[in-house]
Design a protein around this motif. Structure first.
Motif, short mmCIF file in Angstrom:
data_model
loop_
_atom_site.label_atom_id
_atom_site.label_comp_id
_atom_site.label_asym_id
_atom_site.label_seq_id
_atom_site.Cartn_x
_atom_site.Cartn_y
_atom_site.Cartn_z
N LEU A 1 -19.79 -39.54 -20.32
CA LEU A 1 -19.99 -40.95 -20.65
C LEU A 1 -18.74 -41.54 -21.29
O LEU A 1 -18.32 -42.65 -20.94
N ASN A 2 -18.11 -40.81 -22.20
CA ASN A 2 -16.89 -41.33 -22.82
C ASN A 2 -15.74 -41.42 -21.83
O ASN A 2 -14.92 -42.33 -21.92
N GLU A 3 -15.66 -40.48 -20.88
CA GLU A 3 -14.64 -40.60 -19.85
C GLU A 3 -14.87 -41.87 -19.03
O GLU A 3 -13.91 -42.57 -18.70
N TRP A 4 -16.13 -42.17 -18.73
CA TRP A 4 -16.43 -43.39 -17.98
C TRP A 4 -16.04 -44.63 -18.80
O TRP A 4 -15.42 -45.55 -18.28
N ARG A 5 -16.37 -44.64 -20.07
CA ARG A 5 -16.03 -45.78 -20.92
C ARG A 5 -14.52 -46.01 -20.95
O ARG A 5 -14.04 -47.14 -20.83
N VAL A 6 -13.77 -44.92 -21.10
CA VAL A 6 -12.31 -45.02 -21.13
C VAL A 6 -11.77 -45.45 -19.78
O VAL A 6 -10.91 -46.33 -19.68
N LEU A 7 -12.28 -44.86 -18.72
CA LEU A 7 -11.83 -45.21 -17.37
C LEU A 7 -12.09 -46.68 -17.08
O LEU A 7 -11.23 -47.37 -16.51
N ALA A 8 -13.25 -47.18 -17.47
CA ALA A 8 -13.58 -48.58 -17.22
C ALA A 8 -12.61 -49.51 -17.94
O ALA A 8 -12.13 -50.49 -17.36
N VAL A 9 -12.29 -49.20 -19.19
CA VAL A 9 -11.33 -50.01 -19.94
C VAL A 9 -9.96 -49.95 -19.27
O VAL A 9 -9.30 -50.97 -19.06
N LEU A 10 -9.54 -48.75 -18.91
CA LEU A 10 -8.21 -48.60 -18.30
C LEU A 10 -8.13 -49.25 -16.93
O LEU A 10 -7.11 -49.85 -16.58
N ALA A 11 -9.17 -49.15 -16.13
CA ALA A 11 -9.14 -49.71 -14.78
C ALA A 11 -9.01 -51.22 -14.83
O ALA A 11 -8.39 -51.82 -13.95
N VAL A 12 -9.56 -51.83 -15.85
CA VAL A 12 -9.49 -53.28 -15.97
C VAL A 12 -8.20 -53.71 -16.67
O VAL A 12 -7.55 -54.65 -16.24
N LEU A 13 -7.81 -53.02 -17.73
CA LEU A 13 -6.69 -53.47 -18.55
C LEU A 13 -5.33 -52.91 -18.16
O LEU A 13 -4.32 -53.57 -18.36
N ALA A 14 -5.30 -51.71 -17.64
CA ALA A 14 -4.02 -51.05 -17.40
C ALA A 14 -3.14 -51.81 -16.42
O ALA A 14 -1.93 -51.68 -16.46
N ARG B 1 -10.29 -36.62 -26.16
CA ARG B 1 -11.02 -35.70 -25.27
C ARG B 1 -11.26 -36.32 -23.91
O ARG B 1 -11.11 -35.67 -22.87
N ALA B 2 -11.65 -37.58 -23.90
CA ALA B 2 -11.91 -38.28 -22.63
C ALA B 2 -10.63 -38.38 -21.81
O ALA B 2 -10.65 -38.16 -20.58
N LEU B 3 -9.53 -38.68 -22.44
CA LEU B 3 -8.25 -38.78 -21.73
C LEU B 3 -7.85 -37.43 -21.13
O LEU B 3 -7.38 -37.37 -19.98
N ARG B 4 -8.04 -36.36 -21.91
CA ARG B 4 -7.71 -35.03 -21.39
C ARG B 4 -8.59 -34.69 -20.17
O ARG B 4 -8.11 -34.13 -19.19
N GLY B 5 -9.88 -35.01 -20.25
CA GLY B 5 -10.78 -34.74 -19.13
C GLY B 5 -10.40 -35.53 -17.89
O GLY B 5 -10.39 -34.99 -16.78
N LEU B 6 -10.05 -36.79 -18.07
CA LEU B 6 -9.64 -37.62 -16.93
C LEU B 6 -8.33 -37.10 -16.33
O LEU B 6 -8.20 -37.04 -15.10
N ALA B 7 -7.39 -36.73 -17.17
CA ALA B 7 -6.11 -36.21 -16.69
C ALA B 7 -6.29 -34.88 -15.97
O ALA B 7 -5.69 -34.64 -14.91
N ARG B 8 -7.16 -34.02 -16.52
CA ARG B 8 -7.40 -32.71 -15.92
C ARG B 8 -7.94 -32.83 -14.49
O ARG B 8 -7.63 -32.00 -13.64
N ARG B 9 -8.70 -33.87 -14.24
CA ARG B 9 -9.27 -34.07 -12.90
C ARG B 9 -8.44 -35.02 -12.04
O ARG B 9 -8.89 -35.47 -11.00
N GLY B 10 -7.23 -35.33 -12.49
CA GLY B 10 -6.32 -36.15 -11.70
C GLY B 10 -6.70 -37.62 -11.63
O GLY B 10 -6.28 -38.33 -10.72
N ARG B 11 -7.44 -38.09 -12.62
CA ARG B 11 -7.89 -39.48 -12.62
C ARG B 11 -7.02 -40.38 -13.51
O ARG B 11 -7.19 -41.59 -13.52
#
Length: 157
Positions: A45-58, A81-91
């Motif tokens: 869930l936290n990876e999704w929250r971070v990804l959603a913010v980044l996808a819109v703002l980055a 932790r969320a950033l590490r998980g996203l990076a580990r999966r190439g996202r």
């Protein structure tokens, strides 16, 4: 040792607390995430929250982990932790900012963007279902109250 005797007062019912109700709504809406989206996409869930913010703002600015923490309200460790998980999966990929070598700019990868585009409609459906029974005026009022609460909480830090 002398003990101070505090007056006995009945604890209020949890359902009477507006704060408790707010936390409960967040928890109840977040609960099904892992079963429905998380497992299917290997996403917390936290990876999704971070990804959603980044996808819109980055795409608009240099976004750092501190900015993500501020925008999501998540603590720094949860964001990390969320950033590490996203990076580990190439996202997600990171790049050191030239203006401050201690900070890293966060960028959603094409795989992360594709995941966001696939999960975003599911999030919109969930939001629509959550607010379906609220008239537009009440929803607008709720939004205004939540905006005030965010400002209030930020000013208390």
């Amino acid at each position: 040792m002398t003990r101070v005797k505090l007056p006995h007062t009945a604890a209020p019912a949890a359902d009477a607390s507006v704060f408790f109700k707010l936390v409960r709504v967040v928890n109840l809406t977040a609960r099904p995430f892992q079963e429905s989206v998380g497992r299917q996409y290997q996403l917390t869930l936290n990876e999704w929250r971070v990804l959603a913010v980044l996808a819109v703002l980055a795409q608009h600015a240099d976004v750092t982990a501190m900015a993500v923490a501020d925008l999501t309200g998540l603590d720094k460790m949860s964001v990390s932790r969320a950033l590490r998980g996203l990076a580990r999966r190439g996202r997600l990929q990171t790049q050191t900012l030239e203006s401050d070598l201690r900070k890293r700019q966060l960028q959603v990868t094409p795989a992360g963007r594709a995941l966001f585009m696939e999960v975003w409609p599911l999030a919109q459906q969930r939001e629509a279902a959550l607010f379906a029974d609220l008239p537009a005026a009440e929803l607008a009022q709720l939004g205004a109250v939540l905006d005030k609460l965010v400002v209030s909480v930020r000013s208390q830090r």
